[in-house]
Enzyme design. Sequence first.
Site, PDB file in Angstrom:
ATOM      1  N   LYS A 128       0.815  -1.218   0.000  1.00  0.00           N
ATOM      2  CA  LYS A 128       0.000   0.000   0.000  1.00  0.00           C
ATOM      3  C   LYS A 128       0.852   1.274   0.000  1.00  0.00           C
ATOM      4  O   LYS A 128       0.321   2.375  -0.152  1.00  0.00           O
ATOM      5  CB  LYS A 128      -0.967  -0.012   1.179  1.00  0.00           C
ATOM      6  CG  LYS A 128      -2.039  -1.073   1.018  1.00  0.00           C
ATOM      7  CD  LYS A 128      -2.760  -1.327   2.319  1.00  0.00           C
ATOM      8  CE  LYS A 128      -3.636  -2.546   2.229  1.00  0.00           C
ATOM      9  NZ  LYS A 128      -2.881  -3.804   2.068  1.00  0.00           N
ATOM     10  N   SER A 173      -3.349 -13.424   8.365  1.00  0.00           N
ATOM     11  CA  SER A 173      -2.688 -12.557   9.333  1.00  0.00           C
ATOM     12  C   SER A 173      -3.771 -11.718  10.003  1.00  0.00           C
ATOM     13  O   SER A 173      -4.872 -11.547   9.473  1.00  0.00           O
ATOM     14  CB  SER A 173      -1.651 -11.662   8.651  1.00  0.00           C
ATOM     15  OG  SER A 173      -2.265 -10.779   7.741  1.00  0.00           O
TER      16      SER A 173
END
Length: 180
Positions: A128, A173
């Site tokens: 990102k 995760s």
Amino acid sequence: MLTNSTILVTGGTGSFGNTFVPMTLAKYNPKKIIIFSRDEMKQWDMAKNYNDDPRVRFFIGDVRDRGAVDRAVQGVDAIFHAAALKQVPSCEFFPHEAVLTNIIGSENIIRSAIAAKVRSVVCLSTDKAVFPVNAMGMTKALMEKTAQAAARSLGSGADTIISAVRYGNVMYSRGSAIPL
């Protein structure tokens, strides 16, 4: 490089630390791994998995606190800097908190590592950070720039090597986008 080394993992009770620590203990036999995080309950839960293994130590602290970071890096050979605010919505609602942790906290890790002559600092970033459109990506991109600037100012032959790596969503995760 990890064999017989002292390793510090910031944010070590998160997804990265819970994967990295057992793998590193089994494969590289480090002298010590220090888990640095601000969450005592996660440290307690994680400690139960290691049955008092003398190679695994826990250090309560926050990357925002330069004094705590200075104390944690003493005698460390390598740092894996995983501590961060990583949830896009949280960073959107609390961008200043993302700046404090992801940028200022990273600067603290880097400066403390340089002062303590830590051999290697690996800053964990995110996909990102590429053309960021949200506060999380922006702060991680600035973390990368902070790491690059520090490495550039040290030059070749420095005692501390600073690098950054990126990875995307990791299945299962904590906070992974996949369940969404």
